[in-house]
Write an enzyme that holds these catalytic residues in place. Structure first.
Site, PDB file in Angstrom:
ATOM      1  NE  ARG A  39      -3.959   1.968   2.312  1.00 37.09           N
ATOM      2  CZ  ARG A  39      -5.035   1.723   1.959  1.00 37.09           C
ATOM      3  NH1 ARG A  39      -5.780   0.597   1.854  1.00 37.09           N
ATOM      4  NH2 ARG A  39      -5.675   2.403   2.254  1.00 37.09           N
ATOM      5  N   GLY A  44       7.538   0.868   5.364  1.00 39.18           N
ATOM      6  CA  GLY A  44       8.094   0.193   4.926  1.00 39.18           C
ATOM      7  C   GLY A  44       7.727  -0.028   3.424  1.00 39.18           C
ATOM      8  CB  CYS A  45       4.932   0.832   0.856  1.00 38.65           C
ATOM      9  SG  CYS A  45       4.558  -0.730   1.079  1.00 38.65           S
ATOM     10  CB  THR A  46       7.772   5.703   2.517  1.00 40.11           C
ATOM     11  OG1 THR A  46       5.965   5.418   2.578  1.00 40.11           O
ATOM     12  CG2 THR A  46       7.744   6.824   2.441  1.00 40.11           C
ATOM     13  N   GLY A  49      10.429   2.295  -2.096  1.00 38.73           N
ATOM     14  CA  GLY A  49      10.237   2.991  -2.696  1.00 38.73           C
ATOM     15  C   GLY A  49      11.724   3.994  -2.334  1.00 38.73           C
TER      16      GLY A  49
END
EC number: 1.11.1.24
Length: 158
Positions: A39, A44-46, A49
């Site tokens: 998401r 974690g995704c930030t 990326g």
């Protein structure tokens, strides 16, 4: 369907940030890293990326494009990309077409409840469109560097 190492990855086209569509077949001649994340704008995704963004130049030197994929809508992907200065496109896969192609939708547990979600996964596709490497159940720390080293090794072997 399960993709095997060395097998051609079926072509797909999907809506991406920057008012573009991403077609795998149009990337021939370049290695491609496709990373799936649960998401946009979550910690974690930030971080993941950002780790890919910070290595963008090194990936480019290894003739490797990066693209991120989640089930977020296009507006959420655009905002995520702009907010964190990602220099690569993000695919909005709301209908899970790309997720299903790479078999990344898995049963997950959150706060004791089960739900279907994206298992953090990354795929390295060679310049001829074949699957070269895959990482499933990814842990973010150190992952982008490991993928970069695999992309560099693959590029050097050409």
């Amino acid at each position: 369907m399960s993709l095997g190492i060395g097998q051609p990855v079926p072509d797909f086209t999907a809506s991406a940030t920057g008012d573009t569509t991403f077609s795998l077949s149009e990337q021939k001649g370049h290695q491609v890293v496709i990373y799936f994340y649960p998401r946009a704008n979550t910690p974690g995704c930030t971080t993941e990326g950002g780790d890919f963004r910070d290595r963008q130049d090194a990936f480019a030197t290894a003739n490797t494009l990066i693209v991120g994929v989640s089930r977020d809508g296009l507006r959420a992907q655009q905002n995520f990309r702009a907010k964190h200065g990602f220099t690569f496109d993000l695919i909005a896969d709301k209908d899970e077409t790309v997720c299903q192609l790479f078999d990344v939708i898995k049963l997950k547990k959150l706060y004791g409840k089960e739900h279907l979600g994206i298992e953090r996964s990354t795929f390295l596709i060679d310049a001829e469109g074949r699957l070269a490497r895959e990482w499933r159940g990814v842990k973010v720390p150190g992952h982008a560097q490991e993928v970069l080293e695999a992309a560099q090794a693959l590029h050097a072997a050409r």
